[in-house]
Design a protein around this motif. Sequence first.
Motif, PDB file in Angstrom:
ATOM      1  N   ARG A 178       0.831  -1.212   0.000  1.00  0.00           N
ATOM      2  CA  ARG A 178       0.000   0.000   0.000  1.00  0.00           C
ATOM      3  C   ARG A 178       0.864   1.260   0.000  1.00  0.00           C
ATOM      4  N   GLU A 179       1.952   1.238   0.752  1.00  0.00           N
ATOM      5  CA  GLU A 179       2.849   2.394   0.767  1.00  0.00           C
ATOM      6  C   GLU A 179       3.454   2.649  -0.619  1.00  0.00           C
ATOM      7  N   GLU A 180       3.831   1.573  -1.282  1.00  0.00           N
ATOM      8  CA  GLU A 180       4.416   1.716  -2.624  1.00  0.00           C
ATOM      9  C   GLU A 180       3.382   2.233  -3.619  1.00  0.00           C
ATOM     10  N   ASP A 181       2.175   1.710  -3.522  1.00  0.00           N
ATOM     11  CA  ASP A 181       1.123   2.166  -4.434  1.00  0.00           C
ATOM     12  C   ASP A 181       0.814   3.639  -4.210  1.00  0.00           C
ATOM     13  N   ALA A 182       0.889   4.059  -2.967  1.00  0.00           N
ATOM     14  CA  ALA A 182       0.620   5.468  -2.663  1.00  0.00           C
ATOM     15  C   ALA A 182       1.666   6.370  -3.307  1.00  0.00           C
ATOM     16  N   ARG A 183       2.946   5.966  -3.278  1.00  0.00           N
ATOM     17  CA  ARG A 183       3.992   6.761  -3.921  1.00  0.00           C
ATOM     18  C   ARG A 183       3.748   6.866  -5.434  1.00  0.00           C
ATOM     19  N   LEU A 184       3.332   5.756  -6.029  1.00  0.00           N
ATOM     20  CA  LEU A 184       3.074   5.771  -7.469  1.00  0.00           C
ATOM     21  C   LEU A 184       1.882   6.657  -7.803  1.00  0.00           C
ATOM     22  N   ARG A 185       0.844   6.636  -6.955  1.00  0.00           N
ATOM     23  CA  ARG A 185      -0.323   7.496  -7.210  1.00  0.00           C
ATOM     24  C   ARG A 185       0.053   8.965  -7.070  1.00  0.00           C
ATOM     25  N   ASP A 186       0.880   9.269  -6.090  1.00  0.00           N
ATOM     26  CA  ASP A 186       1.327  10.656  -5.924  1.00  0.00           C
ATOM     27  C   ASP A 186       2.086  11.133  -7.158  1.00  0.00           C
ATOM     28  N   ALA A 187       2.864  10.225  -7.741  1.00  0.00           N
ATOM     29  CA  ALA A 187       3.623  10.595  -8.942  1.00  0.00           C
ATOM     30  C   ALA A 187       2.696  10.812 -10.135  1.00  0.00           C
ATOM     31  N   ILE A 203       9.385   4.885  -8.329  1.00  0.00           N
ATOM     32  CA  ILE A 203       9.788   3.487  -8.529  1.00  0.00           C
ATOM     33  C   ILE A 203      11.109   3.210  -7.817  1.00  0.00           C
ATOM     34  N   ALA A 204      12.063   4.142  -7.976  1.00  0.00           N
ATOM     35  CA  ALA A 204      13.363   3.962  -7.308  1.00  0.00           C
ATOM     36  C   ALA A 204      13.200   3.995  -5.793  1.00  0.00           C
TER      37      ALA A 204
END
Length: 955
Positions: A178-187, A203-204
């Motif tokens: 969920r944390e990773e998906d949140a970063r991608l959505r923010d991007a 992604i990095a």
Amino acid sequence: MRAVVAVLLLVTAAHAALWGLFQEKQSAPDFRGTLPSLSYAPFEPGHVAVDGDAEKVRADLRKLSTLTKAVRLYSSTEGNEIVPPIAAEFGMKVTVGAWIDKNGDRNSRELLAAINLAKRNSNVIGIIVGNETVYRGEQVPIENLGPLPKPDPSPEEAERFREEFARFMRDDAPRIQREEDARLRDAEVQPEDKRSEAMKWAIAENNVHRLIRVVQSVKKSVNVPVTTGEIWNIWRDHPSLANSTDFVAAHVLPYWENFTDKQAVDQAVDRYNLLRDSFPGKRILIAEFGWPSQGYNLRSAEPGAFQQATVLRNFVSRADAIGMDYNIVEAIDQPWKFFEGGVGPYWGVLNADREAKFAWTGPITNLNYWKIALVAVLVGLFMSLPILRLDSPTVMQAFALSAAANGVGAWVATVFAYWTTHYFVWGSAFALTLGLVLLVPLVLIAMARIEEIAAVAFGRGPRRLIGQSAPLAPATMGENLSFPKVSIHIPAYFEPVEMLKQTLDAVSRLDYPNFECVCIINNTPDPDFWRPIQDHCRQLGERFKFINAEKVQGFKAGALRIAMERTAADAEIIGIIDADYVVHPDWLKDLVPAFADPRVGLVQAPQEHRDGDRSLMHYIMNGEYAGFFDIGMVQRNEFNAIIVHGTMCLIRRAAMDKAGGWSSDTICEDTDLGLTIQQQGWLTHYTNVRYGEGLLPDTYEAFKKQRHRWAYGGFQIVKKHWRRFLPGASRLTPDQRREFSLGWLNWLGAESLGVVVAILNLIWVPIVAFADIAIPDKILTLPIIASFIVSLVHFVALYRLRVNIKAGQMLGAMIAAMSVQWTVSRAVAQGLITEHLAFARTSKGGLSRMSIEFQAFWEAVIGVLLLVGAAVLVATNGFKQVREIYIFAGVLVLQSLPFLAAVSIAILENSRINEFAFWRNGAIRTAELIGLRPVSLPSVAAPSQPVASEMRQDG
């Protein structure tokens, strides 16, 4: 001869002096200490693990212990696990590595192995988990983020691990996702101009956080510092990585960032200071710094042995001065790293044989330089020795040839140096070997052309050439042989009637009292072609014999055998002319006296053409033919090695009979017979005086078919006669053997080789463009360019010196000569797989119609592919800017020229610009437009009727 020997020694001495003059020496700070660390991989060439072979590792580490205090490993399996205990024997420290990628099972094995090595070996000073994992875009599998199992667990420990892992997958793994998906959505919600960079960072960052969890798991299991190895900018852009590791292990490799070797050390120090300022109080280790000793440039970054030595010596001096902690990549060259581009195998301070590549003190020099120089000088001297066999060479001639020979010697030395300093996997070794095999005949061809340039430009003039001004007097031939009888044979097959009549009329006007003419028309059943000729021969008198032969076997040779059967018994000399030739009255009077020498078996006059003004295409074709007769034949005549070409030829009947007469087992029966006569020891003579004119091929198609027949027949002759070139197999002299061999190589071999190399280069284009494997320029590409330049100089220089044509016609002749490369190569290929092709008559006299097919289709296909290949190379090389790739692209463009030359002539033939009238009218109009010529206005006869000039213009 003393002068020639002196020239050879002078050129050899100058060559050696040049090697001494250009010997490279560089200075750099001396380093007498011990390196803090070197990267080490216990692999054999081919990335083969040592499989626990402790002695090989022990030998490596014994050698390395004299250079470094510690080694850095990149894996803890595949033989790496035996390094720490062996290193301890030599008092060396070890930083172990755990290779991390997308393979979860492998990652688990690596992590457990690294932990075990750290626990069991007191000389392990740290663990580096992953190597450029984030930079490579590797995402650690989520199962590797959970708890690490203990090595050799008890049943209770194993059960506890399973429970902890199940809890992690149930509770922690979804939260991480969920944390990773949140970063991608923010991007994704970033402005469009920033979205791409934001996605890359997200992604990095996700990969960084996964890697951090792995590092933290390892830290809990060991008592040594734990970190990861990443490029310096990854540390800068993701500070959480530095905050979660025990120290920063940054890779600073200026080569991959396009810095020059002069800038490399400053760049490394600058990055070190940047990281030290960014993470105060944190230990900063430059975990990788190095420079490759071989390979290809990357923009401004130039690899090389001298560059590697100067960069590393300057770096360690600066690093020690500022207290930098560093690791040099790498200890030993790794030939298996070819996948990292041309420089991959060449980062070691030792080569694959564990020999030092440079000295750490004193001037930096090439340790093998004088060996290479000795090879160059000796090969150059050896290749110069044949000059001593030349008959009275001039000083300038010897100088030019010796200079060329020493140039080849320098190239051979470069090949030797490249071969001994590079590593080859099977594919690259095969490609290089094949390239060198193809280049050997290319170099021989270039040398033969240079020899001809030197002979014509600097050598003595022709001495065996029969000149028009000084024919042998008939009286010298003896009282009974003042005018030996000549039987002139004219074979014809579906030839235009009026053209053949012109040929017969010209023969009737010969200023020679004792000749006959046998005209044989074969396999031409249409009476409209043979009956008028029969009647014309009757009108010309009893000297003219006419034969109409049907169902003749053996093509032209078969017809000529029938003509021999009808030849007068007292005819001592046989003359051969083609059906389109109009001979001059003095042909026999000037040339028959050469047969006063009983050793002379054949006299050949050149071909000439009377219809070169039919069109621009015919004009340049005529210029192309002239080069052979005014250059090649004149030079070959000096060695009694002319090529007989079947028209304007006089043959002693005794020599013909001894040679077995006309043979039908080749479609170049004239050249075959001439060579057989020479093999039996007869002398041959040549004159470059034109004693007659024929007709050019009607069309470009006919021109190519004629060249195909000559090439195919030439290859048949090679297959038929090669055994007679062996020592003692015939009476051919060494000079004759050499001239014929080089002649065949220069013609059949050069054209075929050009096509083969072009096609192989086309196949190689995608490998160069998309697999980062370039061509070694000094070995494979530059010789091709040099050979092209030699061919160009050969053509232009010899034409200007020997052929009396204008510059424009010479340029056209060059295009015409290049245009038949594909044709000749096809003929040679067909000669390899077939024994006999039908004799193809060359259409002359205007009877043939132009084919509706485009006459350079395959040439267009290959030429365009070569240009496209060059464009692809340039386009894909935009970022890297590898010099060798640009050179390779240039080679492809050069190789396309012969194919495009054929296309240009095929287009020319069907265009208005092929007509001379177009150019004349264009010149007149241009002159009128600029006022150099007054515009002539027609006088109007009557207002209601057009004037005559207008009628002509409209019609």
